[in-house]
Design a protein around this motif. Structure first.
Motif, PDB file in Angstrom:
ATOM      1  N   VAL A  16       0.827  -1.205   0.000  1.00 47.78           N
ATOM      2  CA  VAL A  16       0.000   0.000   0.000  1.00 47.78           C
ATOM      3  C   VAL A  16       0.859   1.252   0.000  1.00 47.78           C
ATOM      4  O   VAL A  16       0.500   2.276  -0.593  1.00 47.78           O
ATOM      5  N   SER A  17       2.041   1.179   0.649  1.00 39.72           N
ATOM      6  CA  SER A  17       2.913   2.355   0.691  1.00 39.72           C
ATOM      7  C   SER A  17       3.459   2.722  -0.675  1.00 39.72           C
ATOM      8  O   SER A  17       4.004   3.817  -0.853  1.00 39.72           O
ATOM      9  N   GLN A  18       3.335   1.860  -1.684  1.00 42.30           N
ATOM     10  CA  GLN A  18       3.820   2.134  -3.031  1.00 42.30           C
ATOM     11  C   GLN A  18       2.748   2.729  -3.932  1.00 42.30           C
ATOM     12  O   GLN A  18       2.998   2.991  -5.107  1.00 42.30           O
ATOM     13  N   ARG A  19       1.534   2.961  -3.417  1.00 42.20           N
ATOM     14  CA  ARG A  19       0.431   3.466  -4.232  1.00 42.20           C
ATOM     15  C   ARG A  19      -0.208   4.667  -3.559  1.00 42.20           C
ATOM     16  O   ARG A  19      -0.202   4.801  -2.339  1.00 42.20           O
ATOM     17  N   THR A  20      -0.770   5.525  -4.432  1.00 36.74           N
ATOM     18  CA  THR A  20      -1.519   6.668  -3.910  1.00 36.74           C
ATOM     19  C   THR A  20      -2.914   6.211  -3.493  1.00 36.74           C
ATOM     20  O   THR A  20      -3.307   5.068  -3.720  1.00 36.74           O
ATOM     21  N   LEU A  21      -3.645   7.168  -2.910  1.00 42.35           N
ATOM     22  CA  LEU A  21      -4.988   6.828  -2.454  1.00 42.35           C
ATOM     23  C   LEU A  21      -5.891   6.455  -3.620  1.00 42.35           C
ATOM     24  O   LEU A  21      -6.634   5.475  -3.544  1.00 42.35           O
ATOM     25  N   MET A  22      -5.820   7.209  -4.713  1.00 35.66           N
ATOM     26  CA  MET A  22      -6.677   6.913  -5.869  1.00 35.66           C
ATOM     27  C   MET A  22      -6.314   5.568  -6.470  1.00 35.66           C
ATOM     28  O   MET A  22      -7.186   4.794  -6.855  1.00 35.66           O
ATOM     29  N   GLU A  23      -5.000   5.292  -6.554  1.00 35.47           N
ATOM     30  CA  GLU A  23      -4.579   4.000  -7.095  1.00 35.47           C
ATOM     31  C   GLU A  23      -5.050   2.854  -6.181  1.00 35.47           C
ATOM     32  O   GLU A  23      -5.470   1.795  -6.680  1.00 35.47           O
ATOM     33  N   PHE A  24      -4.993   3.098  -4.884  1.00 38.40           N
ATOM     34  CA  PHE A  24      -5.460   2.057  -3.963  1.00 38.40           C
ATOM     35  C   PHE A  24      -6.947   1.828  -4.125  1.00 38.40           C
ATOM     36  O   PHE A  24      -7.408   0.678  -4.123  1.00 38.40           O
ATOM     37  N   MET A  25      -7.730   2.895  -4.241  1.00 42.49           N
ATOM     38  CA  MET A  25      -9.173   2.750  -4.380  1.00 42.49           C
ATOM     39  C   MET A  25      -9.537   1.990  -5.650  1.00 42.49           C
ATOM     40  O   MET A  25     -10.536   1.277  -5.688  1.00 42.49           O
ATOM     41  N   GLN A  26      -8.735   2.132  -6.686  1.00 40.05           N
ATOM     42  CA  GLN A  26      -9.041   1.471  -7.959  1.00 40.05           C
ATOM     43  C   GLN A  26      -8.537   0.025  -8.001  1.00 40.05           C
ATOM     44  O   GLN A  26      -9.017  -0.759  -8.817  1.00 40.05           O
ATOM     45  N   SER A  27      -7.580  -0.319  -7.110  1.00 37.11           N
ATOM     46  CA  SER A  27      -6.966  -1.651  -7.240  1.00 37.11           C
ATOM     47  C   SER A  27      -6.716  -2.322  -5.897  1.00 37.11           C
ATOM     48  O   SER A  27      -5.739  -3.055  -5.747  1.00 37.11           O
ATOM     49  N   PHE A  28      -7.594  -2.088  -4.908  1.00 34.37           N
ATOM     50  CA  PHE A  28      -7.325  -2.709  -3.606  1.00 34.37           C
ATOM     51  C   PHE A  28      -7.500  -4.235  -3.652  1.00 34.37           C
ATOM     52  O   PHE A  28      -6.844  -4.970  -2.915  1.00 34.37           O
ATOM     53  N   ASN A  29      -8.379  -4.723  -4.516  1.00 31.21           N
ATOM     54  CA  ASN A  29      -8.503  -6.184  -4.652  1.00 31.21           C
ATOM     55  C   ASN A  29      -7.266  -6.797  -5.300  1.00 31.21           C
ATOM     56  O   ASN A  29      -6.870  -7.922  -4.975  1.00 31.21           O
ATOM     57  N   VAL A  30      -6.654  -6.050  -6.224  1.00 34.25           N
ATOM     58  CA  VAL A  30      -5.414  -6.529  -6.839  1.00 34.25           C
ATOM     59  C   VAL A  30      -4.305  -6.592  -5.805  1.00 34.25           C
ATOM     60  O   VAL A  30      -3.497  -7.528  -5.785  1.00 34.25           O
ATOM     61  N   ILE A  31      -4.275  -5.599  -4.920  1.00 35.46           N
ATOM     62  CA  ILE A  31      -3.268  -5.602  -3.852  1.00 35.46           C
ATOM     63  C   ILE A  31      -3.463  -6.824  -2.952  1.00 35.46           C
ATOM     64  O   ILE A  31      -2.502  -7.479  -2.546  1.00 35.46           O
ATOM     65  N   ALA A  32      -4.716  -7.139  -2.639  1.00 30.72           N
ATOM     66  CA  ALA A  32      -4.989  -8.309  -1.803  1.00 30.72           C
ATOM     67  C   ALA A  32      -4.505  -9.585  -2.472  1.00 30.72           C
ATOM     68  O   ALA A  32      -3.952 -10.484  -1.814  1.00 30.72           O
ATOM     69  N   GLU A  33      -4.673  -9.696  -3.791  1.00 33.06           N
ATOM     70  CA  GLU A  33      -4.177 -10.871  -4.504  1.00 33.06           C
ATOM     71  C   GLU A  33      -2.656 -10.930  -4.476  1.00 33.06           C
ATOM     72  O   GLU A  33      -2.064 -12.006  -4.338  1.00 33.06           O
ATOM     73  N   GLU A  34      -2.008  -9.754  -4.615  1.00 31.11           N
ATOM     74  CA  GLU A  34      -0.548  -9.738  -4.560  1.00 31.11           C
ATOM     75  C   GLU A  34      -0.037 -10.146  -3.183  1.00 31.11           C
ATOM     76  O   GLU A  34       0.972 -10.866  -3.070  1.00 31.11           O
ATOM     77  N   VAL A  35      -0.719  -9.704  -2.124  1.00 29.58           N
ATOM     78  CA  VAL A  35      -0.312 -10.081  -0.769  1.00 29.58           C
ATOM     79  C   VAL A  35      -0.352 -11.590  -0.604  1.00 29.58           C
ATOM     80  O   VAL A  35       0.528 -12.192   0.022  1.00 29.58           O
ATOM     81  N   HIS A  36      -1.331 -12.220  -1.175  1.00 23.59           N
ATOM     82  CA  HIS A  36      -1.526 -13.654  -0.996  1.00 23.59           C
ATOM     83  C   HIS A  36      -0.739 -14.473  -2.007  1.00 23.59           C
ATOM     84  O   HIS A  36       0.059 -15.347  -1.641  1.00 23.59           O
ATOM     85  N   GLN A  37      -0.956 -14.200  -3.294  1.00 20.82           N
ATOM     86  CA  GLN A  37      -0.445 -15.087  -4.331  1.00 20.82           C
ATOM     87  C   GLN A  37       1.016 -14.830  -4.682  1.00 20.82           C
ATOM     88  O   GLN A  37       1.722 -15.742  -5.120  1.00 20.82           O
ATOM     89  N   GLU A  38       1.490 -13.598  -4.536  1.00 23.68           N
ATOM     90  CA  GLU A  38       2.865 -13.277  -4.909  1.00 23.68           C
ATOM     91  C   GLU A  38       3.818 -13.315  -3.722  1.00 23.68           C
ATOM     92  O   GLU A  38       4.927 -12.783  -3.799  1.00 23.68           O
ATOM     93  N   ASP A  39       3.396 -13.919  -2.622  1.00 21.76           N
ATOM     94  CA  ASP A  39       4.270 -14.061  -1.462  1.00 21.76           C
ATOM     95  C   ASP A  39       5.151 -15.291  -1.665  1.00 21.76           C
ATOM     96  O   ASP A  39       4.683 -16.426  -1.590  1.00 21.76           O
ATOM     97  N   LYS A  40       6.404 -15.079  -1.918  1.00 18.65           N
ATOM     98  CA  LYS A  40       7.339 -16.170  -2.214  1.00 18.65           C
ATOM     99  C   LYS A  40       8.187 -16.554  -0.997  1.00 18.65           C
ATOM    100  O   LYS A  40       9.126 -17.324  -1.129  1.00 18.65           O
ATOM    101  N   SER A  41       7.848 -16.037   0.165  1.00 20.35           N
ATOM    102  CA  SER A  41       8.681 -16.286   1.339  1.00 20.35           C
ATOM    103  C   SER A  41       8.471 -17.673   1.929  1.00 20.35           C
ATOM    104  O   SER A  41       9.296 -18.145   2.709  1.00 20.35           O
TER     105      SER A  41
END
Length: 550
Positions: free
Chosen positions: A370-395
């Motif tokens: 979230v710190s890499q996006r503005t408020l408008m970008e977050f509002m338009q893509s918060f579901n995409v961010i949720a997918e990245e948190v889950h699916q792109e976690d390679k740890s």
């Protein structure tokens, strides 16, 4: 020397008589005593004290210093008193019913309530009393049924009063300790239990444990200190050397449940309900169920969720995080995990707070993205961010802890700052209104389009109906014409054949027309219609056939 003789006169004799009478009265009043049957007279001489029991009339000696007239103590049939000789210090017990005549130097010892007579004990069949002799140290036990039980002169009641025996039913027991020898014995029902001279009850009476398919008993032997589990089906009552530690219930696991058992060596074993040999068991001695302490709450701020059985089915877990966008807007995110435990041994090895670890790791990932996006970008893509948190976690964080995240979604968000939240609310409201207006216009256009298509379909159906009706009418007329022509043909052929050329064709046609008119008249006559024919149409002539008769 001359002797003077005193010759009493009458006055002198009178005075003397009065004096003698007064002295006699004083003597009788002081030294003559009347003692009744229920009285005693205590006479205090110069050196001794004597007691005179009634009934008696007594002349006291002149050496009497003082006297005291006392009422004798009367004891009932259930009363007694303790008397002490003040010279010798000896005590004795007097039991009623009778009158108590004290001896010289006797004294009645009052009870704590300042009463001289005491109430004797009456024992029922289920009562007993224990007396302790201070002189010998012996304890005397008396059981009911008996009445008028009194202690000895040097005895006291051990328990303060008479005691109730313990009545045991067939499923009850009680432990008794002998303080003289230290031995412990167990008495079981059915019976009345009386204590001995030096015995005491160890607690209250207990109920025996019914051991069955779902109940066992953990017992410690007090002689060797070892524990053992009793599973034999019976009514369990511990022996003299056994101590009941715990009643253990059968541990039962569903197909989707698991638990952790720690043995006396500290080794953990995992039991799964899906395994036939592990779905029901008793905990062995020195073993215990491991209790997991997880965090709870939307922010996992309370770590007090205690679990002994784990549900291995997929489940939802809500969360709430604070994060900040690149344009420095602090947001509060709300969402949920859909997760499950897939490797329980791995989970036990790497974490002791599974839910807390999951939420804390997801919060770190959200803060990073979230710190890499503005408020408008977050509002338009918060579901995409949720997918990245889950699916792109390679740890491999979740897999290392034996859990699997099926889905992660953000269900809501709002600003932490009230003023920013107001602006964001207005933006969201305007966006929502615009979307609603677009959807409303699309709905109206769709309704109009449906109406036009409906009119087109209606006209097409109507054209098809007219074409079918026209076709049917033509076919019907054609069939009626063919039928009529066939009737005419048949009429002409039949008439011509029967008359053998007697009539010409016009005459035959007129005859046909006349017959058709007759058919029409028959059809009309069956209804309510009125039909008018001209004389020409009906070939009707009007003539007068009246005749005058003279």
């Amino acid at each position: 020397m001359d002797v003077v003789r005193f010759i009493p006169t009458a006055a002198t004799c009178y005075v003397t008589a009065i004096i003698l009478t007064f002295v006699s009265a004083v003597y009788l009043f002081r030294y003559l005593k009347f003692v009744n049957k229920d009285q005693q007279l205590i006479v205090n001489g110069l050196t001794e004290k004597t007691i005179v029991n009634g009934p008696k009339i007594l002349f006291l000696p002149l050496t009497t210093r003082s006297t005291e007239l006392c009422q004798v103590l009367s004891l009932g049939s259930t009363e007694y008193c303790i008397i002490k000789n003040t010279l010798q210090g000896e005590r004795r017990v007097e039991v009623g019913p009778k009158l108590i005549f004290l001896k010289a130097y006797d004294k009645i010892i009052p009870c704590p309530y300042q009463k001289t007579c005491r109430k004797a004990f009456s024992l029922k069949a289920n009562e007993y009393i224990r007396f302790l002799d201070h002189n010998t140290g012996k304890v005397r036990v008396l059981r009911g049924e008996r009445g008028c039980v009194v202690p000895g002169p040097e005895e006291v009641v051990v328990d303060g009063d008479k005691c109730q025996a313990i009545d045991l039913q067939i499923f009850e027991y009680i432990k008794i300790k002998d303080k003289k020898s230290g031995a412990v014995r167990v008495e079981r029902g059915e019976q009345l239990v009386f204590l001995g001279p030096f015995e005491e009850f160890l607690g209250k009476k207990q109920t025996a444990v019914e051991i069955d398919e779902e109940t066992a008993v953990l017992v410690r032997n007090k002689r060797d200190g070892q524990q053992h589990l009793v599973t034999e089906k019976k009514l369990f009552i511990p022996t003299n050397d056994e101590e009941l530690l715990e009643v253990r219930k059968l541990q039962k696991l569903a197909d989707y449940e698991a638990c952790i058992v720690r043995n006396k060596n500290g080794k953990d074993s995992v039991y799964f309900g899906s395994n036939k040999d592990q779905r029901s068991f008793f905990l062995e001695p020195y073993s215990q169920l491991v209790t997991l302490k997880w965090s709870r709450g939307r922010r996992r701020e309370y770590r007090d969720l205690l679990l002994t059985k784990l549900d291995l089915r997929p489940m939802y877990m809500s969360f709430e995080f604070n994060c900040r966008t690149s344009d420095n807007v602090e947001l509060i995110l709300e969402g949920s995990f859909f997760w499950e435990i897939v490797n329980l041994p791995a989970m036990l090895k790497f974490t002791n707070d599974t839910t807390g670890d999951i939420c804390n790791h997801a919060r770190s990932r959200f803060i990073e993205l979230v710190s890499q996006r503005t408020l408008m970008e977050f509002m338009q893509s918060f579901n995409v961010i949720a997918e990245e948190v889950h699916q792109e976690d390679k740890s491999g964080f979740y897999g290392q802890r034996g859990v699997k995240i099926h889905s992660l979604e953000v269900t809501g968000y709002h600003c932490a700052d009230p003023s920013t939240a107001t602006i964001l609310s207005e933006i969201i409201q305007e966006t929502t209104n615009r979307v609603n207006r677009l959807q409303q216009q699309e709905s109206e256009n769709e309704v109009q389009l449906k109406e036009i298509r409906g009119d087109i379909d209606e006209e097409k159906a109507r054209s098809e109906l007219l074409a079918i009706q026209t076709q049917n009418s033509s076919a019907k007329a054609e069939m009626e014409g063919i039928a009529e022509a066939q009737r005419v043909r048949t009429f002409l052929d039949t008439l011509s054949a029967s008359l053998e050329g007697g009539l010409d064709l016009p005459s035959i046609i007129n005859m046909w027309k006349t017959l058709r008119k007759e058919d029409a008249l028959k059809a009309i006559s069956t209804g309510n219609a009125r039909v008018y024919f001209t004389p020409r149409d009906a070939s009707i002539s009007i003539e007068s056939h009246e005749h005058t008769t003279e």
